[in-house]
Scaffold this motif. Sequence first.
Motif, PDB file in Angstrom:
ATOM      1  N   ASN A 178       0.826  -1.049   0.042  1.00  0.00           N
ATOM      2  CA  ASN A 178      -0.117  -0.074   0.058  1.00  0.00           C
ATOM      3  C   ASN A 178       0.928   1.297   0.138  1.00  0.00           C
ATOM      4  OD1 ASN A 178       1.135  -0.456   2.501  1.00  0.00           O
ATOM      5  ND2 ASN A 178      -0.748  -0.201   3.675  1.00  0.00           N
ATOM      6  N   SER A 179       2.163   1.183  -0.378  1.00  0.00           N
ATOM      7  CA  SER A 179       3.134   2.555  -0.168  1.00  0.00           C
ATOM      8  C   SER A 179       3.290   3.058  -1.572  1.00  0.00           C
ATOM      9  CB  SER A 179       4.284   1.903   0.324  1.00  0.00           C
ATOM     10  OG  SER A 179       4.876   0.691  -0.588  1.00  0.00           O
ATOM     11  N   GLY A 180       2.339   2.840  -2.589  1.00  0.00           N
ATOM     12  CA  GLY A 180       2.577   3.549  -3.719  1.00  0.00           C
ATOM     13  C   GLY A 180       3.580   2.993  -4.926  1.00  0.00           C
ATOM     14  N   SER A 181       4.353   4.072  -5.582  1.00  0.00           N
ATOM     15  CA  SER A 181       4.873   3.618  -6.624  1.00  0.00           C
ATOM     16  C   SER A 181       6.231   2.697  -6.234  1.00  0.00           C
ATOM     17  CB  SER A 181       5.319   4.881  -7.519  1.00  0.00           C
ATOM     18  OG  SER A 181       6.467   4.457  -8.490  1.00  0.00           O
ATOM     19  N   ILE A 182       6.585   1.776  -7.325  1.00  0.00           N
ATOM     20  CA  ILE A 182       7.941   1.151  -7.104  1.00  0.00           C
ATOM     21  C   ILE A 182       9.110   1.918  -7.836  1.00  0.00           C
ATOM     22  CG2 ILE A 182       7.189  -0.991  -6.524  1.00  0.00           C
ATOM     23  CD1 ILE A 182       7.786  -0.181 -10.017  1.00  0.00           C
ATOM     24  N   LEU A 183       8.907   3.007  -8.288  1.00  0.00           N
ATOM     25  CA  LEU A 183       9.920   3.620  -9.238  1.00  0.00           C
ATOM     26  C   LEU A 183      11.020   4.022  -8.308  1.00  0.00           C
ATOM     27  CD1 LEU A 183       7.716   5.932 -11.640  1.00  0.00           C
ATOM     28  CD2 LEU A 183       8.574   3.662 -12.212  1.00  0.00           C
ATOM     29  N   ASP A 184      10.935   4.242  -7.109  1.00  0.00           N
ATOM     30  CA  ASP A 184      12.278   4.368  -6.347  1.00  0.00           C
ATOM     31  C   ASP A 184      12.994   3.091  -5.927  1.00  0.00           C
ATOM     32  OD1 ASP A 184      12.328   7.138  -6.131  1.00  0.00           O
ATOM     33  OD2 ASP A 184      11.557   7.222  -4.093  1.00  0.00           O
ATOM     34  N   HIS A 185      12.333   1.985  -6.040  1.00  0.00           N
ATOM     35  CA  HIS A 185      13.156   0.652  -5.904  1.00  0.00           C
ATOM     36  C   HIS A 185      14.137   0.677  -6.912  1.00  0.00           C
ATOM     37  CE1 HIS A 185       9.619  -0.657  -3.612  1.00  0.00           C
ATOM     38  NE2 HIS A 185       9.866  -1.903  -3.546  1.00  0.00           N
ATOM     39  N   SER A 186      15.206  -0.154  -6.369  1.00  0.00           N
ATOM     40  CA  SER A 186      16.276  -0.158  -7.508  1.00  0.00           C
ATOM     41  C   SER A 186      16.589  -1.785  -7.965  1.00  0.00           C
ATOM     42  CB  SER A 186      17.675   0.000  -6.756  1.00  0.00           C
ATOM     43  OG  SER A 186      18.188  -0.571  -5.736  1.00  0.00           O
ATOM     44  N   ILE A 187      16.991  -2.124  -9.008  1.00  0.00           N
ATOM     45  CA  ILE A 187      17.188  -3.211  -9.392  1.00  0.00           C
ATOM     46  C   ILE A 187      18.369  -3.681 -10.099  1.00  0.00           C
ATOM     47  CG2 ILE A 187      15.935  -3.068 -11.443  1.00  0.00           C
ATOM     48  CD1 ILE A 187      14.439  -5.750 -10.896  1.00  0.00           C
ATOM     49  N   GLN A 188      18.769  -5.009  -9.989  1.00  0.00           N
ATOM     50  CA  GLN A 188      19.854  -5.266 -10.690  1.00  0.00           C
ATOM     51  C   GLN A 188      19.340  -6.749 -11.497  1.00  0.00           C
ATOM     52  OE1 GLN A 188      23.574  -5.858  -8.776  1.00  0.00           O
ATOM     53  NE2 GLN A 188      24.726  -6.704 -10.706  1.00  0.00           N
ATOM     54  N   PHE A 215      17.489  -0.518 -21.115  1.00  0.00           N
ATOM     55  CA  PHE A 215      17.308  -1.913 -20.663  1.00  0.00           C
ATOM     56  C   PHE A 215      18.370  -2.217 -19.799  1.00  0.00           C
ATOM     57  CE2 PHE A 215      14.719  -1.182 -24.352  1.00  0.00           C
ATOM     58  CZ  PHE A 215      13.533  -1.599 -23.970  1.00  0.00           C
ATOM     59  N   ASP A 216      19.292  -1.720 -19.633  1.00  0.00           N
ATOM     60  CA  ASP A 216      20.770  -2.222 -18.991  1.00  0.00           C
ATOM     61  C   ASP A 216      20.581  -2.160 -17.461  1.00  0.00           C
ATOM     62  OD1 ASP A 216      23.042  -2.902 -18.080  1.00  0.00           O
ATOM     63  OD2 ASP A 216      24.378  -1.613 -19.547  1.00  0.00           O
ATOM     64  N   PHE A 217      20.204  -3.145 -16.761  1.00  0.00           N
ATOM     65  CA  PHE A 217      20.333  -3.251 -15.355  1.00  0.00           C
ATOM     66  C   PHE A 217      21.307  -4.223 -14.789  1.00  0.00           C
ATOM     67  CE2 PHE A 217      15.931  -1.711 -16.563  1.00  0.00           C
ATOM     68  CZ  PHE A 217      15.986  -0.726 -15.170  1.00  0.00           C
ATOM     69  N   THR A 218      22.277  -4.192 -15.811  1.00  0.00           N
ATOM     70  CA  THR A 218      23.540  -5.312 -15.392  1.00  0.00           C
ATOM     71  C   THR A 218      24.172  -4.653 -13.980  1.00  0.00           C
ATOM     72  OG1 THR A 218      24.925  -4.288 -16.946  1.00  0.00           O
ATOM     73  CG2 THR A 218      24.059  -6.383 -17.636  1.00  0.00           C
ATOM     74  N   THR A 219      24.325  -3.365 -13.772  1.00  0.00           N
ATOM     75  CA  THR A 219      24.389  -2.812 -12.447  1.00  0.00           C
ATOM     76  C   THR A 219      23.076  -2.316 -12.084  1.00  0.00           C
ATOM     77  OG1 THR A 219      25.132  -0.779 -13.720  1.00  0.00           O
ATOM     78  CG2 THR A 219      26.864  -2.384 -13.225  1.00  0.00           C
ATOM     79  N   GLY A 224      12.847   3.792 -11.894  1.00  0.00           N
ATOM     80  CA  GLY A 224      12.299   5.257 -12.477  1.00  0.00           C
ATOM     81  C   GLY A 224      13.280   6.047 -13.150  1.00  0.00           C
ATOM     82  N   ASP A 225      14.743   5.673 -13.114  1.00  0.00           N
ATOM     83  CA  ASP A 225      15.695   6.585 -13.753  1.00  0.00           C
ATOM     84  C   ASP A 225      15.349   6.655 -15.330  1.00  0.00           C
ATOM     85  OD1 ASP A 225      16.699   6.978 -11.316  1.00  0.00           O
ATOM     86  OD2 ASP A 225      18.724   5.923 -11.730  1.00  0.00           O
ATOM     87  N   ARG A 226      15.257   5.443 -15.932  1.00  0.00           N
ATOM     88  CA  ARG A 226      15.046   5.631 -17.443  1.00  0.00           C
ATOM     89  C   ARG A 226      13.987   5.271 -17.980  1.00  0.00           C
ATOM     90  NH1 ARG A 226      20.028   2.280 -17.940  1.00  0.00           N
ATOM     91  NH2 ARG A 226      19.084   0.948 -16.310  1.00  0.00           N
ATOM     92  N   ILE A 227      12.984   5.005 -17.190  1.00  0.00           N
ATOM     93  CA  ILE A 227      11.571   4.435 -17.553  1.00  0.00           C
ATOM     94  C   ILE A 227      10.919   5.222 -18.644  1.00  0.00           C
ATOM     95  CG2 ILE A 227      10.023   5.435 -15.799  1.00  0.00           C
ATOM     96  CD1 ILE A 227       8.635   2.567 -15.607  1.00  0.00           C
ATOM     97  N   SER A 228      11.004   6.364 -18.634  1.00  0.00           N
ATOM     98  CA  SER A 228      10.380   7.502 -19.689  1.00  0.00           C
ATOM     99  C   SER A 228      10.992   7.064 -20.861  1.00  0.00           C
ATOM    100  CB  SER A 228      10.420   8.706 -19.428  1.00  0.00           C
ATOM    101  OG  SER A 228      11.796   9.105 -18.951  1.00  0.00           O
ATOM    102  N   ASP A 229      12.165   6.627 -20.912  1.00  0.00           N
ATOM    103  CA  ASP A 229      12.685   6.428 -22.330  1.00  0.00           C
ATOM    104  C   ASP A 229      12.248   4.890 -22.944  1.00  0.00           C
ATOM    105  OD1 ASP A 229      14.373   8.759 -22.017  1.00  0.00           O
ATOM    106  OD2 ASP A 229      16.019   7.400 -20.910  1.00  0.00           O
ATOM    107  N   VAL A 230      11.250   4.267 -22.045  1.00  0.00           N
ATOM    108  CA  VAL A 230      10.945   3.250 -22.669  1.00  0.00           C
ATOM    109  C   VAL A 230       9.407   3.146 -23.024  1.00  0.00           C
ATOM    110  CG1 VAL A 230      10.428   0.659 -22.211  1.00  0.00           C
ATOM    111  CG2 VAL A 230      12.692   1.709 -21.462  1.00  0.00           C
ATOM    112  N   PRO A 231       8.965   3.318 -24.249  1.00  0.00           N
ATOM    113  CA  PRO A 231       7.401   3.613 -24.379  1.00  0.00           C
ATOM    114  C   PRO A 231       6.517   2.749 -23.724  1.00  0.00           C
ATOM    115  CG  PRO A 231       8.664   3.831 -26.528  1.00  0.00           C
ATOM    116  CD  PRO A 231       9.532   3.048 -25.221  1.00  0.00           C
ATOM    117  N   GLY A 232       5.789   3.288 -22.828  1.00  0.00           N
ATOM    118  CA  GLY A 232       4.651   2.385 -21.965  1.00  0.00           C
ATOM    119  C   GLY A 232       5.402   1.746 -20.867  1.00  0.00           C
TER     120      GLY A 232
END
Length: 335
Positions: A178-188, A215-219, A224-232
Amino acid sequence: MAAEPEICVLSNGRITANIASWGATITSLLVPDAQGDLADVVLGFDTLEPYLKGMAPYFGCIVGRVANRIKNGKFDLNGVEYSLPINNGPNSLHGGLKGFDKVVWDVVERKDGEYPSITFQYESKDGEEGYPGDVTVRATYSLPEATTLRLDMEAIPANKATPISLAQHTYWNLAGHNSGSILDHSIQIWAKHVTPVNENTIPTGEIMPVQDTPFDFTTEHKIGDRISDVPGGYDHNYVLDSGDEKNGLKHAAKLKDPSSSRTLDLWTDAPGMQFYTANYVNGITGKGGAVYGKHAGVCLETQGFPNAINQPNFPSVVVQPGAKYKHAMLFEFSA
């Protein structure tokens, strides 16, 4: 007939999972943070009714007989053309109109004690949702360690070759559902390649390097950093080709929430993983009245490649009669 759907509890004193026999669905998962405070880290509903009414966009369930999209809902196998229900643009998605997520599975085994587990079984019939042959499917959820959830899936076709590719479709939010968006989560993500898609989200067949792309999450990166560069937004299959191995499973992804410091390490033996940022979730009222909007969760669906049945250069998802499809994943939580 299968029994009435029920919610089973799997707990070892550290983490507690509620798993419904409807779709073998994780409806809640309580996981501690660094202070030991528990939060429910999966999107879902308080009762079974919304699941039964089809209100969930695949929250927490197992999808099949074939996860993800099949182009135009068609494939050829052993000289026969099969047609599947179309339920996603021009495609068949996640097993069709009534996939494995929308049926009652039987609870066939339960173990309590230090390493509790629950095994669900479903008998999929020849011709169900257009797929060939009878298939017996099993899914075992277990708690092998204090803060680890494991899922082992297997499927055996009885009498005909058939495509099988199951996926676990939980929407994760490590700060709490219930805590809102996951755009602040980081992922590798341990993948140097993705399978790019056309305008209908069907892979083109290309295996594309992620280097120098959003799409590069090798690191590790914030989602949310680059999601706006991915249409949709992200809804793409990653080729799991660079993770360490442990007990036959390879490291697929590490997801972190900065606010609670909860971390999820995902391990699997599947060749691919759909990284999906809940782009189509829009104002769904979930547990405790929480309203889930766009990007309220992230899905890490380990799987065979989408549309593999029609892409000869993708790893095959066809399973022969009597052979066994196997797919395991390990969700390791820490803080």
